[in-house]
Design an enzyme around this catalytic site. Structure first.
Site, short mmCIF file in Angstrom:
data_model
loop_
_atom_site.label_atom_id
_atom_site.label_comp_id
_atom_site.label_asym_id
_atom_site.label_seq_id
_atom_site.Cartn_x
_atom_site.Cartn_y
_atom_site.Cartn_z
N ARG A 163 12.40 18.40 2.88
CA ARG A 163 13.09 19.25 3.83
C ARG A 163 12.36 20.76 3.89
O ARG A 163 13.09 21.47 4.55
CB ARG A 163 14.44 18.98 4.18
N SER A 235 21.88 15.03 10.11
CA SER A 235 22.25 15.39 8.89
C SER A 235 22.21 17.32 8.73
O SER A 235 21.33 17.76 9.16
CB SER A 235 21.39 15.22 7.71
N GLU A 332 20.91 22.18 6.40
CA GLU A 332 19.49 21.75 6.78
C GLU A 332 19.11 22.14 8.22
O GLU A 332 17.96 22.22 8.56
CB GLU A 332 19.38 20.06 6.85
#
Length: 336
Positions: A163, A235, A332
């Site tokens: 990520r 997420s 995130e």
């Protein structure tokens, strides 16, 4: 053609459906339009707002938002078994996956139903079910705001990680991604070793591109809320990487705890969703915000929540995991 919006309502432009406004938003199609937009220099505050699927607004944005809208997909060439495809930044990522499946091209089927635009894929290095965008991205085309020129960055220099990418760090606020070039394959390359993927694929008759895509979609729809129904950004938290000694200690105490390989040497990756669940926060609700009842990684807006309320819940979730396991989980989502 460039479209300019003043004092624009962002409620329908972010998947959390948080009601904030931006001073100015410009939709663009071409690099020439970007040059014209930044001809007098960049404003003090500006950022790219693509699909709004990985962003949380906590206040009105008093700067410029730049949104790519061009949606061309072009097959470039085929060499050495690899099919090169150029994708404009404004293409919906899942539309690209469907295009690849229809054209019998392997490589991104495991990334089905991930919301957002193709231009955002390298920024976040999106991933799911054992695959990441970096596995197929070959080059990223971008407009450099500082120089006014178009640049191309090979994947090897994108600093891809879990990520992570150079676009979240050294190039943040300096470039606008206009297109990506990806490499796909006509040779079957199924990746079924993550979660319930193999079982769902076999139930549909075996590892064809269509069966894998359908299986991934079914799994995601069973676990994740539809942003059109319940505001969320997918997420909200990353899976944390910890030292192997820490992972072994935790697994000795909780033998059922999932462990995954980490891209970092000497570390293992923990499942943030499992940690949040065992910390007692799965399904937790506080006013208009909550932790999703089926997927603990996801924070949801039940209606009327502010960005600040979402952040407050995120901090509470992080504290619960820290108190129970001594592990820090990072967010995130891009928070503005």
């Amino acid at each position: 053609m460039t479209q300019v919006f003043e004092h624009v309502d962002l409620t329908g432009r972010n998947s959390f459906h948080v009601k904030q406004h931006a001073a100015r938003l410009v939709e663009f199609e071409t690099a020439e339009e970007l040059r014209a937009l930044f001809a007098g220099g960049a404003p003090e505050r500006w950022t790219v707002l693509a699909g709004g699927n990985n962003i949380l607004f906590t206040r009105d944005y008093d700067g410029l938002l730049v949104t790519p809208v061009s949606q061309r997909i072009a097959l470039l060439d085929e060499c050495g078994g690899e099919v090169r495809v150029r994708v404009d930044a404004g293409v919906e990522w899942d539309d690209l996956v469907e295009w690849a499946v229809r054209h019998e091209l392997w490589g991104i089927e495991n990334l089905s139903l991930i919301p957002g635009k193709a231009g955002a894929a390298p920024v976040q290095n999106i991933g799911a079910y054992g695959r990441e965008a970096k596995d197929v991205i070959r080059r990223v085309e971008m407009y450099c705001v500082e120089s006014g020129s178009m640049l191309t960055l090979d994947a090897a220099h994108c600093e891809f990680g879990y990520r992570e990418s150079i676009f979240k760090h050294a190039l943040k606020g300096r470039v606008v991604i206009t297109a990506i070039e990806i490499g796909l394959s006509r040779t079957p390359q199924p990746h079924l070793g993550y979660g319930d993927v193999e079982r769902e694929v076999e139930a549909r008759g075996g590892a064809t591109l269509r069966n894998i895509r359908d299986a991934i979609i079914a799994i995601r729809q069973a676990k994740l809320p539809d942003t059109a129904v319940l505001g969320n950004a997918g997420s909200f938290f990353k899976n944390p990487s910890v030292e192997l000694s820490v992972a072994e200690r935790l697994q000795a105490e909780w033998p059922e705890m999932p462990l995954y390989p980490s891209q970092e040497a000497g570390k293992a990756k923990l499942a943030a969703g499992w940690l949040i669940d065992r910390a007692g926060m799965k399904g937790y609700r506080e006013g208009s915000v909550g932790v999703h009842e089926r997927q603990a990684l996801v924070l949801v807006n039940h209606g009327g929540a502010t960005g600040s309320e979402v952040i407050a819940l995120a901090r509470k979730v992080q504290a619960a995991v820290r108190d129970k396991f001594g592990v820090e989980i990072d967010t995130e989502v891009n928070i503005l």
